[in-house]
Scaffold this active site. Sequence first.
Site, PDB file in Angstrom:
ATOM      1  N   SER A 112      35.606  42.350  43.660  1.00  0.00           N
ATOM      2  CA  SER A 112      36.389  43.116  42.676  1.00  0.00           C
ATOM      3  C   SER A 112      36.308  44.618  42.975  1.00  0.00           C
ATOM      4  CB  SER A 112      35.874  42.871  41.257  1.00  0.00           C
ATOM      5  OG  SER A 112      36.037  41.528  40.908  1.00  0.00           O
ATOM      6  N   THR A 121      42.652  38.286  34.356  1.00  0.00           N
ATOM      7  CA  THR A 121      42.920  36.901  33.938  1.00  0.00           C
ATOM      8  C   THR A 121      41.715  36.314  33.197  1.00  0.00           C
ATOM      9  OG1 THR A 121      42.102  36.043  36.022  1.00  0.00           O
ATOM     10  CG2 THR A 121      44.468  36.486  35.892  1.00  0.00           C
ATOM     11  N   HIS A 173      33.048  45.966  33.644  1.00  0.00           N
ATOM     12  CA  HIS A 173      34.213  46.235  34.498  1.00  0.00           C
ATOM     13  C   HIS A 173      35.089  47.331  33.882  1.00  0.00           C
ATOM     14  CE1 HIS A 173      33.877  43.305  37.706  1.00  0.00           C
ATOM     15  NE2 HIS A 173      33.476  42.414  36.832  1.00  0.00           N
ATOM     16  N   GLU A 227      45.834  42.194  29.965  1.00  0.00           N
ATOM     17  CA  GLU A 227      45.111  40.916  29.992  1.00  0.00           C
ATOM     18  C   GLU A 227      46.134  39.781  29.949  1.00  0.00           C
ATOM     19  OE1 GLU A 227      42.393  41.481  26.726  1.00  0.00           O
ATOM     20  OE2 GLU A 227      40.910  42.403  28.047  1.00  0.00           O
ATOM     21  N   ASP A 281      43.032  40.292  39.085  1.00  0.00           N
ATOM     22  CA  ASP A 281      41.632  39.869  39.219  1.00  0.00           C
ATOM     23  C   ASP A 281      41.325  38.853  38.116  1.00  0.00           C
ATOM     24  OD1 ASP A 281      38.973  39.617  39.782  1.00  0.00           O
ATOM     25  OD2 ASP A 281      38.469  41.721  39.486  1.00  0.00           O
TER      26      ASP A 281
HETATM   27  N1  LIG Z   1      39.857  40.057  29.789  1.00  0.00           N
HETATM   28  C1  LIG Z   1      39.446  40.956  30.665  1.00  0.00           C
HETATM   29  N2  LIG Z   1      38.830  40.536  31.786  1.00  0.00           N
HETATM   30  C2  LIG Z   1      38.414  41.469  32.666  1.00  0.00           C
HETATM   31  C3  LIG Z   1      38.613  42.854  32.460  1.00  0.00           C
HETATM   32  N3  LIG Z   1      38.102  43.514  33.522  1.00  0.00           N
HETATM   33  C4  LIG Z   1      37.605  42.576  34.355  1.00  0.00           C
HETATM   34  N4  LIG Z   1      37.798  41.337  33.852  1.00  0.00           N
HETATM   35  C5  LIG Z   1      37.488  40.032  34.460  1.00  0.00           C
HETATM   36  O1  LIG Z   1      36.220  40.058  35.069  1.00  0.00           O
HETATM   37  C6  LIG Z   1      36.223  39.114  36.158  1.00  0.00           C
HETATM   38  C7  LIG Z   1      35.454  39.644  37.340  1.00  0.00           C
HETATM   39  O2  LIG Z   1      34.134  39.877  36.944  1.00  0.00           O
HETATM   40  P1  LIG Z   1      32.851  39.181  37.582  1.00  0.00           P
HETATM   41  O3  LIG Z   1      32.780  37.789  37.062  1.00  0.00           O
HETATM   42  O4  LIG Z   1      31.737  40.109  37.294  1.00  0.00           O
HETATM   43  O5  LIG Z   1      33.196  39.191  39.114  1.00  0.00           O
HETATM   44  P2  LIG Z   1      32.718  38.250  40.279  1.00  0.00           P
HETATM   45  O6  LIG Z   1      33.984  37.689  40.817  1.00  0.00           O
HETATM   46  O7  LIG Z   1      31.676  37.271  39.880  1.00  0.00           O
HETATM   47  O8  LIG Z   1      31.993  39.257  41.213  1.00  0.00           O
HETATM   48  P3  LIG Z   1      32.518  40.162  42.390  1.00  0.00           P
HETATM   49  O9  LIG Z   1      32.746  39.268  43.567  1.00  0.00           O
HETATM   50  O10 LIG Z   1      31.386  41.126  42.654  1.00  0.00           O
HETATM   51  O11 LIG Z   1      33.761  40.838  41.911  1.00  0.00           O
HETATM   52  C8  LIG Z   1      37.662  38.894  36.555  1.00  0.00           C
HETATM   53  O12 LIG Z   1      38.006  37.546  36.374  1.00  0.00           O
HETATM   54  C9  LIG Z   1      38.464  39.766  35.577  1.00  0.00           C
HETATM   55  O13 LIG Z   1      39.603  39.088  35.103  1.00  0.00           O
HETATM   56  C10 LIG Z   1      39.266  43.285  31.263  1.00  0.00           C
HETATM   57  O14 LIG Z   1      39.505  44.456  31.010  1.00  0.00           O
HETATM   58  N5  LIG Z   1      39.651  42.291  30.410  1.00  0.00           N
END
Ligand SMILES: Nc1nc2c(ncn2[C@@H]2O[C@H](COP(=O)(O)OP(=O)(O)OP(=O)(O)O)[C@@H](O)[C@H]2O)c(=O)[nH]1
Length: 182
Positions: free
Chosen positions: A14, A33, A48, A63, A84
């Site tokens: 991310s 998502t 995030h 979102e 993402d």
């Molecule tokens: N609803 C919502 N979800 C968010 C927002 N910002 C980030 N996310 C969610 O956070 C998720 C990513 O976070 P993590 O689970 O920490 O990421 P990860 O994939 O395990 O880790 P990395 O590989 O390091 O990115 C994504 O699915 C995004 O959709 C936001 O503002 N609102």
Amino acid sequence: MSILVTGGARSGKSRFAERLTLSLAGRALYVATGQAFDEEMKERIALHQRQRAMGGEAWTTVEEPLDVPGLLERYSGKETVLVDCLTLWLSNVLLSVEDAKDRQVLVEHEITRLEHSVRSFQGILVMVTNEVGDGIVPEYALGRLYRDLAGRMNALLARHCAQVFLVTAGIPIELKSREYLL
Ligand SMILES: Nc1nc2c(ncn2[C@@H]2O[C@H](COP(=O)(O)OP(=O)(O)OP(=O)(O)O)[C@@H](O)[C@H]2O)c(=O)[nH]1
């Protein structure tokens, strides 16, 4: 131009995708998502959001857990977009189908809609996804269906992307370079 960023959980994909997007455009739309079903996810989402806020006015967040294809059609030609992540979108779609016998067909239909919206997207589109199938074989049929659909979705999208990265241990590896298309 579309770019796919894949990797395992907590691989740093991310952060890399965010930096990559802002290196290509000063401002962008962040399409989340993820859904905050529990405290752990709420905290992760808040983290995030704080990290993106450190970038000043660079991000606008939307979102959208389900209709990512429709959203891409709406913003095509208007905004630089970072999605993402697609594997969470896929699991949201999968779990939104109540009838098990319709599940695979309906989800495949949504993947085709996504593929079309990615192909016709005008502008810069960066998408984050997960390498779901790298772990052990899931014990349940639904888990195996999810793993297989995620693998196929990633391969389909990678075909339409000008550039593909695999992020592992925080290090991005370019799997498909832009020159590949020349
Ligand atoms: N609803 C919502 N979800 C968010 C927002 N910002 C980030 N996310 C969610 O956070 C998720 C990513 O976070 P993590 O689970 O920490 O990421 P990860 O994939 O395990 O880790 P990395 O590989 O390091 O990115 C994504 O699915 C995004 O959709 C936001 O503002 N609102």
